[in-house]
Design an enzyme around this catalytic site. Structure first.
Site, PDB file in Angstrom:
ATOM      1  N   SER A   1       1.015  -1.262   0.146  1.00 22.44           N
ATOM      2  CA  SER A   1      -0.017  -0.092   0.174  1.00 22.44           C
ATOM      3  C   SER A   1       0.924   1.145   0.049  1.00 22.44           C
ATOM      4  O   SER A   1       1.897   1.081   0.516  1.00 22.44           O
ATOM      5  CB  SER A   1      -0.928  -0.018   1.123  1.00 22.44           C
ATOM      6  N   ASP A   2       0.254   2.409  -0.478  1.00 19.04           N
ATOM      7  CA  ASP A   2       1.148   3.518  -0.267  1.00 19.04           C
ATOM      8  C   ASP A   2       0.936   3.899   1.350  1.00 19.04           C
ATOM      9  O   ASP A   2       0.032   3.255   2.004  1.00 19.04           O
ATOM     10  CB  ASP A   2       0.634   4.922  -1.153  1.00 19.04           C
ATOM     11  N   TRP A   3       1.687   4.622   1.956  1.00 16.35           N
ATOM     12  CA  TRP A   3       1.556   4.723   3.244  1.00 16.35           C
ATOM     13  C   TRP A   3       0.500   5.322   4.066  1.00 16.35           C
ATOM     14  O   TRP A   3       0.083   6.302   3.695  1.00 16.35           O
ATOM     15  CB  TRP A   3       3.044   5.520   3.773  1.00 16.35           C
ATOM     16  N   GLY A   4      -0.436   4.560   4.478  1.00 10.89           N
ATOM     17  CA  GLY A   4      -1.777   4.809   5.117  1.00 10.89           C
ATOM     18  C   GLY A   4      -2.990   4.783   3.773  1.00 10.89           C
ATOM     19  O   GLY A   4      -4.052   5.461   4.054  1.00 10.89           O
ATOM     20  N   ALA A   5      -2.533   4.343   2.946  1.00 12.33           N
ATOM     21  CA  ALA A   5      -3.584   4.177   1.779  1.00 12.33           C
ATOM     22  C   ALA A   5      -5.062   3.092   1.945  1.00 12.33           C
ATOM     23  O   ALA A   5      -6.022   3.364   1.544  1.00 12.33           O
ATOM     24  CB  ALA A   5      -3.153   3.723   0.329  1.00 12.33           C
TER      25      ALA A   5
END
Ligand code: BGC
Length: 726
Positions: A214-218
């Site tokens: 995931s993108d960070w926090g996606a």
């Protein structure tokens, strides 16, 4: 493995590490993409250990040189190994849809083939060192405004041909170890839980074998994300999410195989990773960063040969704070702590024997002009043989799009006053995405687009200004005359959670060309201190595509480098086509006076368009034109070649196909004509026999069946369709 260990493995243990569980050790992922940003201070997420700050993608993309990108990837691989990093978070291959995009400096181009070819070599270089890449941000993350919530609403053909194409290229050619999903939604569904994107397209169609991170926090919903094909959620820890995941498996809401598969992929990634090793040669990497930076600089204007500068007998006024305090990278997660930092003022002073005088001209923290600073700079310009003015954007960062294309007022005022004081003025731009150059560039004889160049930018600029490097960078993005000309203008940044990609296929130069619009500097453009002339292009089909060959002569007095570009058009297409699309290029060094025969290979797949009726890529049958030249608007020689179409690409005819569609199909037309010939003599049939298909053209055949005097019944229409397709 225990269920709890399994679920723990699918999330991070902290900001940059995966979780060690079930006998699988942890690995480190870190940013990326133009350097290794390994966090050095636990309290400051953005502070990194010193590492080489290579040129951001805005500059490396302007080299148009896959070989340089590969070397950059290799060097980054060495630095990762030295710093015990197993996955570097890059490259970013999102398209520069709008020049206002806050992260454009991290992306290569407005063209997917250029982005894809360059990123492929970057990934190959990095992974050749045993370090994994993370191709990002998948997909359609083209703006920072509302980046974590916005839905990019886009039709499938545009999505496939433009926004996914670079990803597809890199995945199929270089098999990155990981792909990072985007924050945004695509057509209403979060990219992090988009089954079609993460599984059907990425894995089933393209054959991706690695881990989707995931993108960070996606990730919004761990269970939905895993079910869609996401493997690793970052950052961590996320004990609650891990527990939710385990519970979903226990309750049968998530098939156990889905978790098994994610765990197997993460385990394979960890097992592929190699232990830390070696050191890297910081001096050699700085030198490489300088080479790439110099090669990414684009010479936009050079009237009266104001450049190159002379190393003696020519006094130089160096003006603008950016000459002394360089702007060399953008803000956000890609920000590198450089191992050292070159500035142009020092390098210029060291290069020439003649006097160099400096004035800051503006305060980078204030956009408004400061009369005292400007007057001082103008006086130095008046008293020197040549003036070099360093201006640019003061800030570009992840998380925020730019508000406009203009240089700050203080910089515009400085240019105007300096060029009035000394017409022999060269402007050097430092910016992460294009700025407006009209109308002020008309008064300036020399214009150098120096982007954000990384830690060796200062020396690279001096290399180009003095001609130690003959400029060969080319624009990977169009410089429009004004913002409102841009194809994205009416549909950016969207509202109420949606951004409509209203320009469709007409991204960047495709849109400017379709509307025959004037631009300041076109896609692919860049000058050299020498000139190149083109002979006649020839084209042949090969087993896997098309080969274009053209003799190119360096017709000037200096050795130089030309970027030979091939733009493809498909006249008389059955679908909408943009006027021309870059499909291949070659970057070649040619000695003064010499001629080189340049061959550009275009894979057959790159000639395909996405057919929404057939749900597949189709190479249309017929003549293609291949225009070869030095930019998208400087096409020197064109060759036409017939290309055989994809088998089975014929559109099937149905009862709902219109008469025009029937008539456009050779077999369909024959059957219809026969049917009309035998169809009695009602006015309708008579009209059809007269060839009045214009009037009838838009009518589905089945609909005609209900008209009085029609030669068809629903039954005969069905039979006709069977015959036509049989
Ligand atoms: C960025 C990614 C980056 C990640 C980790 C995110 O905010 O979008 O590009 O890799 O942070 O820093």
């Amino acid at each position: 493995m225990e269920l709890t260990d399994q679920s723990a493995l699918t999330s991070g243990s902290d900001f940059w590490q995966t979780t060690a569980a079930g006998g699988v050790p942890a690995i480190t992922l870190t940013d990326g993409p133009h350097g290794v940003r390994l966090q050095s201070d636990a309290s400051d997420m953005l502070a990194g250990r010193p590492a080489t700050c290579f040129p951001p993608a805005v500059a490396s993309g302007s080299t148009w040189d896959p070989e340089l990108l590969r070397r950059m990837g290799e060097a980054l691989g060495d630095e990762c190994r030295a710093m015990d990093v197993q996955v570097l978070l890059g490259p970013g291959v999102n398209l520069k849809r709008t020049p206002l995009g806050g992260r454009n400096f991290e992306y290569f181009s407005e063209d997917p083939i250029l982005s894809g070819v360059l990123a492929t070599e970057w990934v190959r270089g990095l992974q050749s060192k045993g370090v994994g890449a993370s191709l990002k941000h998948f997909a359609v993350n083209n703006q920072e405004t509302d980046r974590m919530t916005i839905s990019a609403d886009i039709d499938e053909r545009t999505l496939r041909e433009l926004y996914l194409r670079a990803f597809q290229r890199v995945v199929t050619a270089a098999q990155p170890w990981t792909v990072m999903c985007a924050y945004n939604k695509v057509n209403g569904v979060y990219a992090s839980q988009h089954h079609w994107l993460l599984t059907e397209v990425l894995r089933d169609e393209w054959g991706f074998e690695g881990v989707v991170v995931s993108d960070w926090g996606a990730v919004v919903d761990r269970v939905a994300a895993l079910a869609a094909g996401l493997d690793l959620t970052m950052p961590g820890p996320d004990a609650a999410g891990d527990a939710e995941l385990a519970a979903a498996v226990r309750d049968g809401k998530l098939p156990a195989e889905v978790l098994d598969t994610a765990v197997a992929r993460i385990r394979a990634l960890v097992e592929k990773s190699v232990p830390p090793g070696g050191d890297y040669d910081a001096e050699a990497h700085h030198a490489l960063a300088r080479d790439i930076a110099a090669r990414g600089i684009v010479l936009l204007k050079n009237d009266d040969e104001v450049l190159p500068l002379r190393t003696e007998g020519q006094s130089i006024a160096v003006l603008g704070e950016f000459a002394r305090t360089p702007r060399y990278q953008g803000g956000g997660s890609s920000q590198i702590t450089p191992t050292r930092l070159d500035d142009a003022l020092t390098e210029i002073t060291a290069t020439t024997a003649a006097p160099v005088r400096f004035a800051p001209g503006y305060n980078p923290d204030h956009d408004a002009a400061d009369e005292t600073l400007i007057a001082e700079a103008a006086a130095l310009a008046a008293g020197s043989d040549v003036a070099v003015v360093f201006v640019g954007t003061t800030r570009e960062t992840e998380g925020a799009d730019r508000a406009d294309l203009d240089l700050p007022a203080a910089h515009l005022a400085l240019i105007e006053r300096v060029v009035t004081a000394n017409p022999r003025t060269v402007v050097v731009l430092s910016n992460g995405a294009v700025v407006r150059t009209a109308p002020w560039d008309a008064a300036v004889p020399g214009l150098v687009e120096a982007w954000l160049l990384g830690q060796a930018g200062g020396s690279a600029i001096a290399d180009v200004l003095f001609g130690r490097v003959n400029p060969s960078g080319r624009l990977a993005e169009t410089i429009p005359v004004k913002l409102s000309d841009h194809p994205s203008y009416l549909d950016f940044p969207g509202e109420n959670g949606h951004v409509r990609h209203g320009e469709g296929l007409h991204v960047g130069y495709r849109g400017f060309d379709a509307r025959e619009q004037e631009v300041s500097y076109p896609f692919g453009f860049g000058l050299s201190y020498t000139t190149f002339s083109y002979g006649e292009a020839t084209a042949v089909t090969t087993a896997d595509g098309v080969e274009i060959t053209v003799p190119v002569t360096n017709s000037g007095a200096r050795d130089g480098r030309e970027v030979v570009q091939v733009y493809v058009s498909k006249p008389a297409s059955r679908v909408r086509r943009v006027p021309r699309e870059l499909k291949g290029f070659a970057t070649v060094g040619i000695a003064a006076g010499a001629t080189k025969t340049v061959t550009v290979r275009i894979p057959r797949d790159d000639l395909a368009y996405w057919d929404t009726r057939l749900d597949s890529w189709v190479v249309e049958d017929g003549d293609y034109t291949f225009a070869v030249g030095a930019s998208s608007r400087d096409l020197r020689t064109t060759v036409t070649l017939a290309v055989a179409g994809s088998p089975g690409a014929r559109w099937p005819l149905t009862a709902d196909s219109t008469i025009a569609e029937w008539m456009a199909d050779p077999r369909g037309a024959e059957l219809l004509r026969e049917a009309f010939a035998a169809g009695g003599d009602s006015p309708l049939v008579a009209a059809a026999r007269e060839g009045e298909f214009e009037l009838l053209g838009g009518m589905p055949l089945a609909r005609l069946a209900v008209f009085p005097g029609s030669p068809f019944t629903p039954d005969t229409v069905t039979k006709l369709a069977e015959q036509a397709n049989g």
